[in-house]
Design an enzyme around this catalytic site. Structure first.
Site, short mmCIF file in Angstrom:
data_model
loop_
_atom_site.label_atom_id
_atom_site.label_comp_id
_atom_site.label_asym_id
_atom_site.label_seq_id
_atom_site.Cartn_x
_atom_site.Cartn_y
_atom_site.Cartn_z
CB CYS A 102 11.13 -0.67 1.00
SG CYS A 102 11.09 -0.27 -0.74
CD GLU A 104 11.20 -1.73 6.28
OE1 GLU A 104 10.61 -2.82 6.35
OE2 GLU A 104 11.49 -1.17 5.22
CD GLU A 116 9.37 -5.13 -8.47
OE1 GLU A 116 8.53 -4.87 -9.34
OE2 GLU A 116 9.19 -4.98 -7.26
CE LYS A 154 -3.29 -9.56 -2.31
NZ LYS A 154 -3.44 -8.16 -1.80
N GLY A 158 6.62 -6.53 -0.05
CA GLY A 158 5.94 -6.45 1.24
C GLY A 158 6.90 -6.83 2.35
CD GLU A 194 11.38 -3.85 -2.27
OE1 GLU A 194 11.86 -3.99 -1.13
OE2 GLU A 194 10.52 -3.03 -2.57
CG LEU A 195 11.03 -9.69 0.89
CD1 LEU A 195 11.55 -11.01 1.44
CD2 LEU A 195 9.53 -9.76 0.68
CD1 TRP A 241 -0.27 -1.81 2.96
CD2 TRP A 241 0.78 0.14 3.28
NE1 TRP A 241 0.57 -1.96 4.04
CE2 TRP A 241 1.23 -0.77 4.27
CE3 TRP A 241 1.32 1.43 3.30
CZ2 TRP A 241 2.17 -0.45 5.24
CZ3 TRP A 241 2.27 1.76 4.26
CH2 TRP A 241 2.67 0.82 5.22
CG ASN A 242 5.14 1.11 0.33
OD1 ASN A 242 4.63 0.28 -0.42
ND2 ASN A 242 6.43 1.14 0.58
P1 NAD Z 1 2.23 -7.21 5.23
O1 NAD Z 1 3.38 -8.01 4.80
O2 NAD Z 1 1.17 -7.92 6.03
O3 NAD Z 1 1.52 -6.58 3.98
C1 NAD Z 1 2.27 -6.01 2.93
C2 NAD Z 1 1.49 -6.27 1.66
O4 NAD Z 1 1.49 -7.65 1.41
C3 NAD Z 1 0.02 -5.86 1.81
O5 NAD Z 1 -0.34 -5.19 0.65
C4 NAD Z 1 -0.73 -7.16 1.95
O6 NAD Z 1 -1.97 -7.08 1.30
C5 NAD Z 1 0.17 -8.14 1.24
N1 NAD Z 1 0.10 -9.47 1.85
C6 NAD Z 1 0.04 -9.79 3.16
N2 NAD Z 1 -0.02 -11.12 3.33
C7 NAD Z 1 0.01 -11.66 2.08
C8 NAD Z 1 -0.03 -12.98 1.58
N3 NAD Z 1 -0.07 -14.06 2.40
N4 NAD Z 1 0.00 -13.16 0.25
C9 NAD Z 1 0.08 -12.10 -0.61
N5 NAD Z 1 0.11 -10.83 -0.20
C10 NAD Z 1 0.07 -10.62 1.14
O7 NAD Z 1 2.71 -5.94 6.02
P2 NAD Z 1 1.94 -4.66 6.58
O8 NAD Z 1 1.34 -4.88 7.93
O9 NAD Z 1 1.05 -4.08 5.56
O10 NAD Z 1 3.23 -3.81 6.81
C11 NAD Z 1 4.15 -4.28 7.80
C12 NAD Z 1 5.56 -4.20 7.35
O11 NAD Z 1 5.73 -4.67 6.03
C13 NAD Z 1 6.11 -2.80 7.29
O12 NAD Z 1 6.50 -2.39 8.55
C14 NAD Z 1 7.27 -2.96 6.38
O13 NAD Z 1 8.39 -3.42 7.08
C15 NAD Z 1 6.83 -4.04 5.43
N6 NAD Z 1 6.43 -3.48 4.13
C16 NAD Z 1 7.38 -3.38 3.18
C17 NAD Z 1 7.07 -2.83 1.97
C18 NAD Z 1 8.10 -2.71 0.91
O14 NAD Z 1 8.02 -1.83 0.07
N7 NAD Z 1 9.06 -3.61 0.87
C19 NAD Z 1 5.79 -2.37 1.72
C20 NAD Z 1 4.81 -2.48 2.71
C21 NAD Z 1 5.14 -3.05 3.92
#
Ligand code: NAD
Length: 477
Positions: free
Chosen positions: A283, A380, A457, A174, A227, A249-250, A150-151
């Site tokens: 990130c 992070e 990417e 998705k 994510g 990309e984590l 979502w960022n």
């Molecule tokens: P999260 O990992 O739960 O969600 C991140 C994204 O992944 C969301 O859009 C979510 O819909 C998707 N997601 C979650 N579980 C999934 C699954 N099983 N299969 C497919 N997609 C899935 O994290 P969050 O609570 O939204 O954010 C928490 C932490 O995640 C942040 O503090 C940060 O460290 C990290 N994050 C990193 C990025 C990045 O650009 N690398 C982006 C968002 C969040």
């Protein structure tokens, strides 16, 4: 002004077949923006069928034709920038200026992919077998399942889509359920630009259920996820079951090493601006500040001044420089980081609290006297908190900068050319900025080392991750 929320399957915009929806919330006001339909398993199966069908024909479309589609999409993105940026600010919170810039860079990423797919050259290899010609050709890997956070509601999903399409793949994306309108608005432009039905499909649902179903299907040949690390590991395990290509990309926890030979005021102001971009939810955000002990006090002073005076509010207000956090989880996380740092003896130079009781706002925060074992130095933050600590010598600070299991971006500031070269070599990260925070562009590979991810990417590397090398041997040639 907000976007109607729908699924896109086989070129049709529609609701989910079992009628389940979830609310999308404006993080600045906590008002409901719309109801987002979830895809049922039947909807996902249909998306898989049409993605498979679309791939069979799209893989044969020549790169110049693919490039024309992507170039038209980029032009439409620019034409609709104001609408898309407003949708993005409404659902994600970032300032309108940042949202407009994100739409623009998403268009540029499409143009880059359009140009670069024409250059996925194979090669002719001098053969060791008489009368034989050996070729190496790059072929699209197959239908792609892409999952984005979502960022960056435009760039994250749509760069994945553009890269897949450029490589000759179909895609089911998705986007994040918290910020769906931006990706929907952009995906509509694909149809307008003449994309065949089924080439680009957009679904939503319970993330773990959608990813399990899509990755478990034999149709999907490539997974792309941005994510958190725990989710990335989960998806990689699922990909292993089908031996599927995966790009992850984590995120990271980017160190910023500032030496004593720099213009302190300039570097403090520049890194403070980089830190509050998107309320720190980036990130590659600069997140752990190691500043030489002889300039630490002056650096903290200038940085804190910049954070204290930052206008925070609804991103739609043009005077605002930092919007709310994207969701209430982030506000809770910020409170957790600050209270843990305090318990470890940290000093809060400014901020440290949530703002008001409506919207997910958190004060830009500077922490000093933070020991290396406080959570904010190890995890992070993904928010507007800057811990700034002193260091004494090169080897010590490199060990601390490289001491975490992440390595996405790293930054260093110095006036010495020799030290700049050493830093570029010694910092363990996929992207290193020396006297610069600009480490990401459509034409350079984006990704990390260690637990920050696998694969890249953007750049030519991003396209090749969506292709397979095929060796062809012609006897009697
Ligand atoms: P999260 O990992 O739960 O969600 C991140 C994204 O992944 C969301 O859009 C979510 O819909 C998707 N997601 C979650 N579980 C999934 C699954 N099983 N299969 C497919 N997609 C899935 O994290 P969050 O609570 O939204 O954010 C928490 C932490 O995640 C942040 O503090 C940060 O460290 C990290 N994050 C990193 C990025 C990045 O650009 N690398 C982006 C968002 C969040």
């Amino acid at each position: 002004m907000y976007e109607p929320l729908q699924l896109l399957v086989d070129g049709e915009w529609r609701q989910g077949s079992d009628g389940i929806t979830e609310e999308v919330i404006n993080p600045a006001t906590e008002k409901v923006l719309g109801q987002l339909p979830h895809a049922s398993l039947a909807d996902l199966d249909q998306a898989l069928d049409v993605a498979e069908r679309a791939f069979k024909s799209w893989r044969r479309v020549n790169p110049h034709e693919r490039a024309r589609l992507l170039t038209r999409v980029a032009a439409l993105m620019r034409e609709h920038n104001e609408h898309i940026a407003t949708v993005m600010t409404l659902e994600q919170g970032k300032t309108l200026a940042e949202a407009r810039a994100e739409v623009e860079i998403t268009a540029e990423s499409h143009e880059w992919a359009a140009e670069e797919c024409k250059r996925t050259y194979g090669r002719v290899v001098p053969a060791r077998y008489d009368g034989t010609k050996m070729l190496v050709e790059y072929e699209p890997v197959g239908p792609v399942a892409a999952f984005s956070p979502w960022n960056f509601p435009a760039l994250m999903p749509m760069r994945k889509v553009a890269t897949a399409v450029a490589a000759g793949c179909s895609v089911i994306v998705k986007p994040a359920e918290e910020t769906p309108g931006t990706a929907i608005a952009m995906a509509r432009l694909y149809a307008q630009a003449g994309a065949p039905p089924g080439l680009v499909n957009v679904v939503f649902g319970v993330p773990a259920e959608v990813s399990k179903h899509l990755i478990g299907s034999t149709v999907i040949r490539k997974i792309s996820f941005t994510g958190s690390i725990p989710v990335g590991k989960q998806l990689m395990r699922m990909a292993a079951d089908g031996i599927k290509k995966i790009t992850l990309e984590l995120g990271g926890h980017a160190p910023v090493v500032v030496f004593d030979d720099v213009d302190v005021t300039q570097v403090a102001k520049m890194t403070a601006a980089g830190k509050h971009r998107n309320a720190g939810q980036v990130c590659i955000s600069p997140t752990r500040f190691y500043v030489h002990k002889s300039i630490h006090g002056r650096f903290v002073e200038t940085f804190t001044e910049a954070f204290r005076n930052l206008p925070v509010g609804d991103g739609l207000d043009e005077k605002v420089k930092m919007g709310p956090m994207a969701n209430p989880r982030r506000v809770d996380a910020m409170e957790g980081f600050v209270s843990d740092a305090r318990a470890h003896g940290a000093t809060v130079k400014c901020g440290g609290e949530r703002i008001g009781n409506q919207g997910f706002f958190f004060q830009p925060t500077v922490l000093t006297d933070v020991p290396d074992d406080a959570r904010i130095m190890r995890e992070e933050p993904f928010g507007p908190i800057a811990p700034i600590v002193p260091f004494s010598d090169y080897d010590e600070v490199i060990a601390r900068a490289n001491g975490l299991p992440f390595g996405l971006a790293a930054y260093a500031f110095t006036a010495s050319e020799g030290r700049a070269r050493e830093l570029a070599a010694d910092l363990e990260a996929g992207m290193v900025g020396v006297n610069s925070l600009a480490v990401a562009s459509p034409e350079t590979p984006f990704g990390g080392v260690k637990e920050s991810g696998i694969g890249r990417e953007a750049g030519i590397e991003g396209i090749l991750e969506h292709m397979e090398a095929k060796t062809v041997s012609f006897a009697g040639a």
